[in-house]
Design a protein around this motif. Structure first.
Motif, PDB file in Angstrom:
ATOM      1  N   TYR A   1     -23.632  26.465   0.527  1.00 15.63           N
ATOM      2  CA  TYR A   1     -24.900  27.191   0.521  1.00 15.63           C
ATOM      3  C   TYR A   1     -24.751  28.667   0.897  1.00 15.63           C
ATOM      4  O   TYR A   1     -25.723  29.409   0.826  1.00 15.63           O
ATOM      5  N   ARG A   2     -23.555  29.079   1.300  1.00 12.82           N
ATOM      6  CA  ARG A   2     -23.350  30.471   1.700  1.00 12.82           C
ATOM      7  C   ARG A   2     -23.509  31.416   0.513  1.00 12.82           C
ATOM      8  O   ARG A   2     -23.173  31.070  -0.615  1.00 12.82           O
ATOM      9  N   GLY A   3     -24.020  32.605   0.814  1.00 10.94           N
ATOM     10  CA  GLY A   3     -24.144  33.620  -0.215  1.00 10.94           C
ATOM     11  C   GLY A   3     -25.308  33.408  -1.168  1.00 10.94           C
ATOM     12  O   GLY A   3     -25.387  34.066  -2.204  1.00 10.94           O
ATOM     13  N   GLN A   4     -26.215  32.496  -0.835  1.00 11.40           N
ATOM     14  CA  GLN A   4     -27.341  32.181  -1.714  1.00 11.40           C
ATOM     15  C   GLN A   4     -28.696  32.477  -1.071  1.00 11.40           C
ATOM     16  O   GLN A   4     -29.719  32.009  -1.548  1.00 11.40           O
ATOM     17  N   GLY A   5     -28.686  33.217   0.038  1.00  6.92           N
ATOM     18  CA  GLY A   5     -29.940  33.582   0.687  1.00  6.92           C
ATOM     19  C   GLY A   5     -30.487  32.565   1.669  1.00  6.92           C
ATOM     20  O   GLY A   5     -31.618  32.705   2.140  1.00  6.92           O
TER      21      GLY A   5
END
Length: 170
Positions: free
Chosen positions: A102-106
């Motif tokens: 889920y990192r880097g997806q807001g």
């Protein structure tokens, strides 16, 4: 995608701790170690959950992140090399970890928005958080979502940390 922030349950303990371990590994991959091997540990996360301070960020029902939110203040924040904008009562965010998928997806921004909703419902107008000096990624995220650098706090045994806060609901 439905994203929620919910109190963590004891049957989610291993998944919550898995988020911490994933965060610890990610820190090392980024060249620093904010969380040593012994902290936060499984007991820390278990205590968070028992004390109703542990929260899970869920995406379509699956755990995307873990964090601790407390409204009891933070003793280490009583002495700051700087000046807080927020006053008591305030929320404190600790142990925020977003899962690797889920990192880097807001998701951090969504988590902060949902934390603000919890604060608003509890008549809390400020949030405080700290991070380590080499954690440039978290510093960027905090500034991106409206937190302001306020100075340095000292956690005995863990060293100095950069302190941030944000006024909400005004």
């Amino acid at each position: 995608m439905q994203i929620t922030l919910e109190p963590a349950q004891m049957d989610e303990l291993e998944a919550c701790y898995g988020m911490i371990e994933s965060g610890r590994k990610f820190q090392r991959e980024q060249g620093f170690q904010q969380w040593p091997d012994h902290y936060p540990n499984m007991d820390t996360v278990s205590q968070d959950i028992r004390e109703h301070k542990g929260y899970v960020l869920k995406a379509d029902g699956g755990i995307a992140g873990y964090l601790c939110i407390t409204f009891d203040g933070e003793p280490a924040y009583d002495q700051i090399e700087g000046v807080w904008q927020t006053e008591m009562p305030y929320a404190v965010i600790h142990r925020m970890a977003i899962g690797g998928a889920y990192r880097g997806q807001g998701f951090a921004g969504i988590a902060f928005r949902l934390i603000e909703e919890i604060c608003d419902a509890n008549h809390i107008t400020g949030i405080r958080i700290d991070t380590d000096f080499p954690n440039k990624r978290m510093q960027h995220v905090l500034e991106k979502y409206g937190f302001h650098y306020r100075g340095v706090v000292d956690y005995q045994g863990y060293g100095k940390r950069l302190a941030y806060d944000k006024m909400i609901g005004r």
